[in-house]
Design a protein around this motif. Structure first.
Motif, PDB file in Angstrom:
ATOM      1  N   HIS A  26       3.962  32.611  26.770  1.00 31.57           N
ATOM      2  CA  HIS A  26       3.332  31.446  27.386  1.00 31.57           C
ATOM      3  C   HIS A  26       1.864  31.362  26.984  1.00 31.57           C
ATOM      4  O   HIS A  26       1.361  30.288  26.639  1.00 31.57           O
ATOM      5  N   THR A  27       1.174  32.488  27.002  1.00 34.33           N
ATOM      6  CA  THR A  27      -0.231  32.518  26.607  1.00 34.33           C
ATOM      7  C   THR A  27      -0.388  32.097  25.149  1.00 34.33           C
ATOM      8  O   THR A  27      -1.271  31.305  24.804  1.00 34.33           O
ATOM      9  N   ASP A  28       0.498  32.625  24.290  1.00 30.51           N
ATOM     10  CA  ASP A  28       0.449  32.268  22.872  1.00 30.51           C
ATOM     11  C   ASP A  28       0.702  30.776  22.678  1.00 30.51           C
ATOM     12  O   ASP A  28       0.051  30.131  21.847  1.00 30.51           O
ATOM     13  N   TRP A  29       1.647  30.225  23.452  1.00 33.34           N
ATOM     14  CA  TRP A  29       1.981  28.807  23.320  1.00 33.34           C
ATOM     15  C   TRP A  29       0.823  27.924  23.759  1.00 33.34           C
ATOM     16  O   TRP A  29       0.490  26.928  23.111  1.00 33.34           O
ATOM     17  N   GLU A  30       0.174  28.285  24.890  1.00 34.44           N
ATOM     18  CA  GLU A  30      -0.961  27.505  25.354  1.00 34.44           C
ATOM     19  C   GLU A  30      -2.106  27.562  24.347  1.00 34.44           C
ATOM     20  O   GLU A  30      -2.795  26.566  24.102  1.00 34.44           O
ATOM     21  N   LYS A  31      -2.315  28.747  23.764  1.00 34.21           N
ATOM     22  CA  LYS A  31      -3.361  28.879  22.749  1.00 34.21           C
ATOM     23  C   LYS A  31      -3.017  28.031  21.536  1.00 34.21           C
ATOM     24  O   LYS A  31      -3.889  27.362  20.956  1.00 34.21           O
ATOM     25  N   TYR A  32      -1.744  28.025  21.161  1.00 35.57           N
ATOM     26  CA  TYR A  32      -1.298  27.220  20.031  1.00 35.57           C
ATOM     27  C   TYR A  32      -1.499  25.739  20.299  1.00 35.57           C
ATOM     28  O   TYR A  32      -1.982  24.992  19.451  1.00 35.57           O
ATOM     29  N   LYS A  33      -1.154  25.288  21.528  1.00 35.76           N
ATOM     30  CA  LYS A  33      -1.316  23.879  21.860  1.00 35.76           C
ATOM     31  C   LYS A  33      -2.771  23.457  21.765  1.00 35.76           C
ATOM     32  O   LYS A  33      -3.092  22.374  21.273  1.00 35.76           O
ATOM     33  N   ALA A  34      -3.671  24.307  22.274  1.00 35.29           N
ATOM     34  CA  ALA A  34      -5.099  23.988  22.196  1.00 35.29           C
ATOM     35  C   ALA A  34      -5.551  23.927  20.745  1.00 35.29           C
ATOM     36  O   ALA A  34      -6.261  22.998  20.337  1.00 35.29           O
ATOM     37  N   THR A  35      -5.120  24.915  19.945  1.00 33.34           N
ATOM     38  CA  THR A  35      -5.512  24.929  18.537  1.00 33.34           C
ATOM     39  C   THR A  35      -4.974  23.717  17.809  1.00 33.34           C
ATOM     40  O   THR A  35      -5.672  23.095  17.008  1.00 33.34           O
ATOM     41  N   ARG A  36      -3.716  23.357  18.092  1.00 34.44           N
ATOM     42  CA  ARG A  36      -3.123  22.194  17.430  1.00 34.44           C
ATOM     43  C   ARG A  36      -3.871  20.924  17.797  1.00 34.44           C
ATOM     44  O   ARG A  36      -4.136  20.073  16.948  1.00 34.44           O
ATOM     45  N   ALA A  37      -4.250  20.792  19.075  1.00 33.51           N
ATOM     46  CA  ALA A  37      -5.001  19.621  19.502  1.00 33.51           C
ATOM     47  C   ALA A  37      -6.347  19.560  18.797  1.00 33.51           C
ATOM     48  O   ALA A  37      -6.774  18.508  18.312  1.00 33.51           O
ATOM     49  N   PHE A  38      -7.018  20.699  18.697  1.00 31.06           N
ATOM     50  CA  PHE A  38      -8.324  20.733  18.054  1.00 31.06           C
ATOM     51  C   PHE A  38      -8.214  20.461  16.557  1.00 31.06           C
ATOM     52  O   PHE A  38      -9.183  20.004  15.938  1.00 31.06           O
ATOM     53  N   ASN A  39      -7.048  20.746  15.979  1.00 29.13           N
ATOM     54  CA  ASN A  39      -6.869  20.532  14.549  1.00 29.13           C
ATOM     55  C   ASN A  39      -6.892  19.052  14.166  1.00 29.13           C
ATOM     56  O   ASN A  39      -6.958  18.720  12.988  1.00 29.13           O
ATOM     57  N   ALA A  59     -10.822  27.255  21.848  1.00 34.76           N
ATOM     58  CA  ALA A  59      -9.410  27.572  22.066  1.00 34.76           C
ATOM     59  C   ALA A  59      -9.263  28.940  22.721  1.00 34.76           C
ATOM     60  O   ALA A  59      -8.406  29.144  23.586  1.00 34.76           O
ATOM     61  N   GLN A  60     -10.107  29.886  22.322  1.00 33.07           N
ATOM     62  CA  GLN A  60     -10.076  31.220  22.922  1.00 33.07           C
ATOM     63  C   GLN A  60     -10.456  31.158  24.396  1.00 33.07           C
ATOM     64  O   GLN A  60      -9.823  31.784  25.250  1.00 33.07           O
ATOM     65  N   SER A  61     -11.483  30.381  24.710  1.00 35.77           N
ATOM     66  CA  SER A  61     -11.934  30.263  26.100  1.00 35.77           C
ATOM     67  C   SER A  61     -10.866  29.648  26.992  1.00 35.77           C
ATOM     68  O   SER A  61     -10.774  29.958  28.186  1.00 35.77           O
ATOM     69  N   LEU A  62     -10.036  28.780  26.427  1.00 34.39           N
ATOM     70  CA  LEU A  62      -9.036  28.059  27.216  1.00 34.39           C
ATOM     71  C   LEU A  62      -7.809  28.896  27.544  1.00 34.39           C
ATOM     72  O   LEU A  62      -6.948  28.437  28.300  1.00 34.39           O
ATOM     73  N   GLN A  63      -7.704  30.097  27.010  1.00 29.46           N
ATOM     74  CA  GLN A  63      -6.517  30.912  27.270  1.00 29.46           C
ATOM     75  C   GLN A  63      -6.333  31.195  28.752  1.00 29.46           C
ATOM     76  O   GLN A  63      -5.201  31.290  29.231  1.00 29.46           O
ATOM     77  N   VAL A  64      -7.419  31.333  29.488  1.00 25.81           N
ATOM     78  CA  VAL A  64      -7.291  31.632  30.924  1.00 25.81           C
ATOM     79  C   VAL A  64      -6.959  30.385  31.728  1.00 25.81           C
ATOM     80  O   VAL A  64      -6.603  30.473  32.895  1.00 25.81           O
ATOM     81  N   VAL A  65      -7.070  29.209  31.105  1.00 20.99           N
ATOM     82  CA  VAL A  65      -6.804  27.958  31.817  1.00 20.99           C
ATOM     83  C   VAL A  65      -5.342  27.566  31.710  1.00 20.99           C
ATOM     84  O   VAL A  65      -4.732  27.084  32.662  1.00 20.99           O
ATOM     85  N   GLY A  66      -4.749  27.777  30.530  1.00 25.32           N
ATOM     86  CA  GLY A  66      -3.346  27.454  30.335  1.00 25.32           C
ATOM     87  C   GLY A  66      -3.077  25.969  30.410  1.00 25.32           C
ATOM     88  O   GLY A  66      -3.859  25.148  29.950  1.00 25.32           O
ATOM     89  N   GLU A  67      -1.978  25.612  31.061  1.00 28.62           N
ATOM     90  CA  GLU A  67      -1.540  24.222  31.093  1.00 28.62           C
ATOM     91  C   GLU A  67      -2.206  23.430  32.210  1.00 28.62           C
ATOM     92  O   GLU A  67      -1.852  22.279  32.464  1.00 28.62           O
ATOM     93  N   ASP A  68      -3.184  24.012  32.887  1.00 29.38           N
ATOM     94  CA  ASP A  68      -3.865  23.332  33.981  1.00 29.38           C
ATOM     95  C   ASP A  68      -4.996  22.435  33.499  1.00 29.38           C
ATOM     96  O   ASP A  68      -5.822  22.000  34.301  1.00 29.38           O
TER      97      ASP A  68
END
Length: 229
Positions: free
Chosen positions: A26-39, A153-162
């Motif tokens: 789940h953490t990896d997926w949330e990090k991926y989603k943030a990275t994909r959005a930033f891309n 994206a790294q900072s957002l890992q603790v936020v997740g899908e919220d």
């Protein structure tokens, strides 16, 4: 009964690593989603916005000579952004601004298609978020404003899908025109008018949802594959 108890213990032991693995995925997926959005962001467009903000800060302090390099860099980087893939054509009326960041009530959207550059973003969360998540969002937004998408994206890992990510779009020609006016006023030693021109560029930004970005804006670097692919 002894067999059932043994089975329950075994199931519990098996569930523990599975739960840990699920949490990690789940953490990896949330990090991926943030990275994909930033891309979806334009690297040159991001840097141009940083240049504009820096120039405006200097001009607001009444200094003109120091603002000239930032304005020059903003012009150069917007030109590069206009030649790259991270852009699209659309009328402003088709953009559907994100409800978290609506345009001003007096703003009249254009109906003619223009070139839009994704120049920045903002992470928004609900008021009910835990303090540490609110702090992480504030940190990530500061990093985004500075153009540091990987750190954000790294900072957002603790936020997740919220949290939701909304993208800032700049109309290319309109923004270039505002910077040109600011440059003319700056060279004429008129910092107030120059700052006002840059404010017009900032006021022209339109924020859209990540869902819109997924369908309208090319992601950079070809990193749209799902994790592990």
């Amino acid at each position: 009964m002894r067999f059932i108890a043994s089975l329950a213990i075994t199931a519990g032991l098996a569930a523990a690593p599975f739960a840990a693995q699920a949490a990690s995925l789940h953490t990896d997926w949330e990090k991926y989603k943030a990275t994909r959005a930033f891309n979806h962001l334009s690297a040159d467009g991001q840097r141009a916005m940083v240049d504009i903000l820096n120039a405006k800060q200097v001009l607001d302090a009444g200094q003109t000579e120091q603002a000239i390099p930032a304005l020059y860099d903003a012009t150069r980087r917007l030109t590069a952004a206009g030649k790259a893939n991270a852009k699209f054509m659309a009328a402003e009326t088709a953009l559907h601004p994100a409800p978290q960041h609506p345009v001003a009530s007096t703003h009249v959207p254009g109906t003619t298609p223009v070139t839009w550059i994704p120049v920045g973003g903002e992470i928004v969360g609900s008021e009910t978020l835990a303090p540490e998540k609110k702090a992480a969002i504030a940190t990530a937004n500061s990093q985004l404003q500075a153009g540091n998408t990987q750190q954000a994206a790294q900072s957002l890992q603790v936020v997740g899908e919220d949290a939701d990510f909304i993208l800032a779009l700049a109309p290319l020609e309109q923004t270039q025109g505002a910077i040109n006016r600011a440059s003319v006023f700056t060279e004429a030693r008129n910092p107030r008018e120059a700052s006002a021109a840059l404010q017009q560029a900032l006021d022209g930004l339109v924020f859209v949802s990540e869902d819109f970005a997924e369908t309208a804006i090319p992601a950079q670097g070809g990193r749209n594959a799902a994790p592990g692919k």
